[in-house]
Design an enzyme around this catalytic site. Structure first.
Site, PDB file in Angstrom:
ATOM      1  N   LEU A  33     -25.294  -6.901  -0.134  1.00  0.00           N
ATOM      2  CA  LEU A  33     -25.677  -8.086  -0.899  1.00  0.00           C
ATOM      3  C   LEU A  33     -26.193  -9.212  -0.018  1.00  0.00           C
ATOM      4  CD1 LEU A  33     -22.670  -8.142  -3.398  1.00  0.00           C
ATOM      5  CD2 LEU A  33     -24.902  -7.040  -3.664  1.00  0.00           C
ATOM      6  N   HIS A  34     -27.140  -9.973  -0.577  1.00  0.00           N
ATOM      7  CA  HIS A  34     -27.705 -11.148   0.098  1.00  0.00           C
ATOM      8  C   HIS A  34     -27.882 -12.239  -0.952  1.00  0.00           C
ATOM      9  CE1 HIS A  34     -31.357  -9.757  -1.815  1.00  0.00           C
ATOM     10  NE2 HIS A  34     -31.296  -8.608  -1.165  1.00  0.00           N
ATOM     11  N   GLY A  36     -30.314 -13.196  -2.626  1.00  0.00           N
ATOM     12  CA  GLY A  36     -31.059 -12.795  -3.827  1.00  0.00           C
ATOM     13  C   GLY A  36     -30.102 -12.277  -4.895  1.00  0.00           C
ATOM     14  N   HIS A  37     -29.238 -11.349  -4.483  1.00  0.00           N
ATOM     15  CA  HIS A  37     -28.226 -10.835  -5.420  1.00  0.00           C
ATOM     16  C   HIS A  37     -27.312 -11.962  -5.900  1.00  0.00           C
ATOM     17  CE1 HIS A  37     -28.852  -7.165  -2.726  1.00  0.00           C
ATOM     18  NE2 HIS A  37     -29.138  -6.676  -3.926  1.00  0.00           N
ATOM     19  N   GLN A  61     -32.616   7.645  -7.852  1.00  0.00           N
ATOM     20  CA  GLN A  61     -33.833   6.847  -7.698  1.00  0.00           C
ATOM     21  C   GLN A  61     -34.433   6.927  -6.298  1.00  0.00           C
ATOM     22  OE1 GLN A  61     -31.630   3.149  -8.778  1.00  0.00           O
ATOM     23  NE2 GLN A  61     -32.925   2.174  -7.247  1.00  0.00           N
ATOM     24  N   GLY A 149     -33.732  -9.324 -10.589  1.00  0.00           N
ATOM     25  CA  GLY A 149     -34.601 -10.162  -9.771  1.00  0.00           C
ATOM     26  C   GLY A 149     -36.070  -9.830  -9.988  1.00  0.00           C
ATOM     27  N   LYS A 151     -38.160  -9.830  -7.820  1.00  0.00           N
ATOM     28  CA  LYS A 151     -38.697  -9.124  -6.661  1.00  0.00           C
ATOM     29  C   LYS A 151     -39.084  -7.704  -7.070  1.00  0.00           C
ATOM     30  CE  LYS A 151     -36.549  -7.400  -3.008  1.00  0.00           C
ATOM     31  NZ  LYS A 151     -37.006  -6.114  -2.614  1.00  0.00           N
TER      32      LYS A 151
HETATM   33  P1  AMP Z   1     -30.887  -3.807  -5.374  1.00  0.00           P
HETATM   34  O1  AMP Z   1     -29.518  -3.956  -4.816  1.00  0.00           O
HETATM   35  O2  AMP Z   1     -31.961  -3.808  -4.355  1.00  0.00           O
HETATM   36  O3  AMP Z   1     -30.989  -2.696  -6.375  1.00  0.00           O
HETATM   37  O4  AMP Z   1     -31.129  -5.148  -6.208  1.00  0.00           O
HETATM   38  C1  AMP Z   1     -30.266  -5.532  -7.227  1.00  0.00           C
HETATM   39  C2  AMP Z   1     -30.870  -6.669  -7.994  1.00  0.00           C
HETATM   40  O5  AMP Z   1     -31.096  -7.784  -7.126  1.00  0.00           O
HETATM   41  C3  AMP Z   1     -32.226  -6.300  -8.596  1.00  0.00           C
HETATM   42  O6  AMP Z   1     -32.327  -6.853  -9.895  1.00  0.00           O
HETATM   43  C4  AMP Z   1     -33.191  -6.957  -7.654  1.00  0.00           C
HETATM   44  O7  AMP Z   1     -34.416  -7.300  -8.254  1.00  0.00           O
HETATM   45  C5  AMP Z   1     -32.429  -8.214  -7.261  1.00  0.00           C
HETATM   46  N1  AMP Z   1     -32.949  -8.740  -6.002  1.00  0.00           N
HETATM   47  C6  AMP Z   1     -33.109  -8.072  -4.827  1.00  0.00           C
HETATM   48  N2  AMP Z   1     -33.671  -8.867  -3.903  1.00  0.00           N
HETATM   49  C7  AMP Z   1     -33.884 -10.075  -4.505  1.00  0.00           C
HETATM   50  C8  AMP Z   1     -34.443 -11.322  -4.075  1.00  0.00           C
HETATM   51  N3  AMP Z   1     -34.908 -11.498  -2.845  1.00  0.00           N
HETATM   52  N4  AMP Z   1     -34.492 -12.337  -4.965  1.00  0.00           N
HETATM   53  C9  AMP Z   1     -34.026 -12.163  -6.228  1.00  0.00           C
HETATM   54  N5  AMP Z   1     -33.489 -11.022  -6.686  1.00  0.00           N
HETATM   55  C10 AMP Z   1     -33.419  -9.990  -5.843  1.00  0.00           C
END
Ligand code: AMP
Length: 283
Positions: A33-34, A36-37, A61, A149, A151
């Site tokens: 997590l960062h 964005g999450h 996926q 997100g 993104k």
């Molecule tokens: P992931 O863990 O990559 O599957 O992402 C989980 C959720 O976090 C998804 O809805 C992504 O679109 C969102 N997400 C990932 N990176 C960002 C970011 N930089 N800004 C906003 N949302 C993000």
């Protein structure tokens, strides 16, 4: 924060919360997590009575040559971050819990013009993996609001469509991209980038910003020509470009002329790391 590994336990908690009148907000993630999450979790916290996050690195996926095995899994750190944001419940199932022996159902959009374009064109089966896992997660967490997100913009459009088609009765909120100070969109995969990869990776947000500025500043310019210029710039700067496209933000169909809203989306590689990004343009 409650950490649950079993779908049935999550369903019990959610059923009780819904009976008590709480709104369920859900943030699906693959962990590492960062900010964005965390921006998604914070928004859910502001708007919902029960906030659920999930961490599941979904094998369905990932393509055979992709990074499933080396995908980062810093579980303890993730738990601490979620706890700090006052997440109520973390669902962190194993693969066997999500896909027990004999699991054979897939959820897939039939609209190939959404799933087989952009990322779907270069990652066959990817979005079917996404819609399958997300549908299953929605059945388990039964949210009214889902926070994703922008993104992963194409993913957001596809999940919205799936949720609408199947009548999940929930709203998918697509929240703005969170970026690092240098402009690179935050991503769990950024930790793979070497220093020099990262310098080249910056060409992605820079080129998207450049193209958006040109489209806004030059009303008479042909957007197809500007796109080609941007593509050449990006190709010169990074190791491989999967696509750079100007599309309609609702339908993701190609935008051939100026319209009130456009989205520029791109995917490319810096070293071995695949990066995606996009910019919405309001004219
Ligand atoms: P992931 O863990 O990559 O599957 O992402 C989980 C959720 O976090 C998804 O809805 C992504 O679109 C969102 N997400 C990932 N990176 C960002 C970011 N930089 N800004 C906003 N949302 C993000």
């Amino acid at each position: 924060m409650k950490i649950l590994r079993k779908a049935s336990e999550v369903q019990e908690t959610v059923t009780r919360a819904r009976a008590a009148g709480l709104t369920i907000g859900f943030v699906p993630t693959m962990g590492a997590l960062h900010e964005g999450h965390l921006s998604l979790v914070r928004q859910a916290r502001r708007e919902c009575g029960l906030v659920i996050a999930s961490i599941f690195v979904n094998p369905l996926q990932f393509g055979p040559a992709e990074d499933l095995d080396r995908y980062p899994r810093p579980f303890e750190e993730d738990c601490a971050l979620l706890e700090k944001e006052k997440t109520d419940l973390l669902f962190a199932p194993g693969v066997d819990e999500m896909y027990p022996a004999g699991f054979s159902t897939r959820v897939a959009l039939q609209d190939r013009e959404l799933t087989d374009i952009l990322c779907g064109a270069v990652r066959p089966g990817h979005f079917e993996g996404v819609t399958t896992v997300v549908a299953r997660l929605f059945c388990i967490t039964m949210p009214q609001r889902v926070y994703m997100g922008a993104k992963d913009y194409q993913q957001g459009v596809i999940v919205r469509r799936m949720a609408r088609d199947l009548g999940f009765g929930l709203e998918v909120k697509l929240l703005p991209i969170v970026r690092d100070r240098d402009g690179l969109a935050l991503s769990s995969r950024n930790r793979y980038l070497s220093e020099s990869d990262r310098r080249r990776a910056l060409a992605l947000p820079e080129t998207l910003g450049w193209l958006a500025d040109r489209i806004k500043a030059e009303p008479a310019a042909d957007i197809g020509k500007l796109r080609e210029e941007a593509l050449k710039k990006l190709q010169a700067a990074v190791d491989r470009v999967d696509y750079l496209e100007i599309r309609d933000p609702e339908t993701l169909r190609p935008a051939v002329r100026r319209q009130p809203a456009l989205i520029v989306l791109a995917a490319c590689f810096a070293g071995q790391t695949r990066l995606i990004d996009n910019v919405i343009i309001s004219l």
